[in-house]
Write an enzyme that holds these catalytic residues in place. Structure first.
Site, PDB file in Angstrom:
ATOM      1  CD  GLN A  51      -2.502  -1.743   3.698  1.00 49.97           C
ATOM      2  OE1 GLN A  51      -2.390  -1.188   4.782  1.00 49.97           O
ATOM      3  NE2 GLN A  51      -1.567  -1.677   2.773  1.00 49.97           N
ATOM      4  CG  HIS A 136      -1.139   5.788   3.271  1.00 46.73           C
ATOM      5  ND1 HIS A 136      -0.423   5.882   2.105  1.00 46.73           N
ATOM      6  CD2 HIS A 136      -1.366   4.456   3.458  1.00 46.73           C
ATOM      7  CE1 HIS A 136      -0.248   4.666   1.597  1.00 46.73           C
ATOM      8  NE2 HIS A 136      -0.801   3.777   2.407  1.00 46.73           N
ATOM      9  CG  HIS A 140      -5.265   1.545   3.081  1.00 47.08           C
ATOM     10  ND1 HIS A 140      -5.195   0.946   1.844  1.00 47.08           N
ATOM     11  CD2 HIS A 140      -3.991   1.880   3.393  1.00 47.08           C
ATOM     12  CE1 HIS A 140      -3.927   0.921   1.425  1.00 47.08           C
ATOM     13  NE2 HIS A 140      -3.173   1.491   2.355  1.00 47.08           N
TER      14      HIS A 140
END
Ligand code: GNR
Ligand code: NI
Length: 174
Positions: A51, A136, A140
């Site tokens: 991210q 979650h 990623h």
């Protein structure tokens, strides 16, 4: 300690598969520190390295249960060893999918194996929000976002909205 820019959908980088970490060294710890700063700054409860544009299998989580008391968790090369048949439903959001939320079903419990901040091998039994958050974040690492679990229609509405927002922002900034 630096707050980094968080990549947002649609960004092809977010779709790439992250690579295993070979060694937990000081450089990796600097990355984990920056990830934590970035996560706290954005008021998220978890963050995967991809991210902030680093395709390594590293996750940080802090569920921020108690106000003003930090409880950071670091997961390097996390692997799910077991997950329960029973699902739990949580309203999920993602710092890479700003302003969008949806109820997602995932296994309620899971056991993970990983390396910690010091590079020690660990296993953890998780349930509830922590289990959801770990799953979650591991998604990623595989280039998966929570919106991938929605219907085609819902997902395309969200991606269209986000790419429109991005284009408008670029127009203002440039
Ligand atoms: O801040 C976050 N909240 C959250 C809520 C429910 C399920 C997962 C999450 S993770 C998210 C931060 C984030 O995007 N991590 O990748
Ligand atoms: Ni996310």
């Amino acid at each position: 300690m630096t707050v980094k820019k968080i990549l947002t959908e649609p960004d092809p980088f977010l779709r790439q598969k992250s690579k295993p970490v070979e060694k937990v060294d000081n450089d990796l710890r600097l990355l984990m520190d920056d990830m934590l700063d970035t996560m706290y700054n954005a008021q998220g409860i978890g963050l995967a390295a991809i991210q902030i544009g680093v395709p390594k299998r590293v996750i940080v989580i802090d569920l921020l249960k108690e106000k003003d008391k930090k409880n950071p968790l670091y997961f390097v090369n996390p692997e799910i060893l077991w997950s329960s048949k029973e699902d739990a439903t949580y309203e999920e959001g993602c710092l890479s999918v700003p302003g969008q939320f949806a109820e997602i079903d995932r296994p309620d419990k899971c056991h993970v194996r990983y390396l910690d901040y010091d590079g020690n091998k660990r296993e953890l039994k998780t349930e509830g929000l922590l289990a959801t958050c770990i799953q979650h974040e591991i998604d990623h690492l595989e280039g998966i976002l929570f919106i991938d679990y929605l219907s085609k229609l819902k997902k395309s509405l969200i991606t269209k909205k986000l790419s429109k927002q991005k284009k408008e922002l670029e127009r203002i900034v440039v």
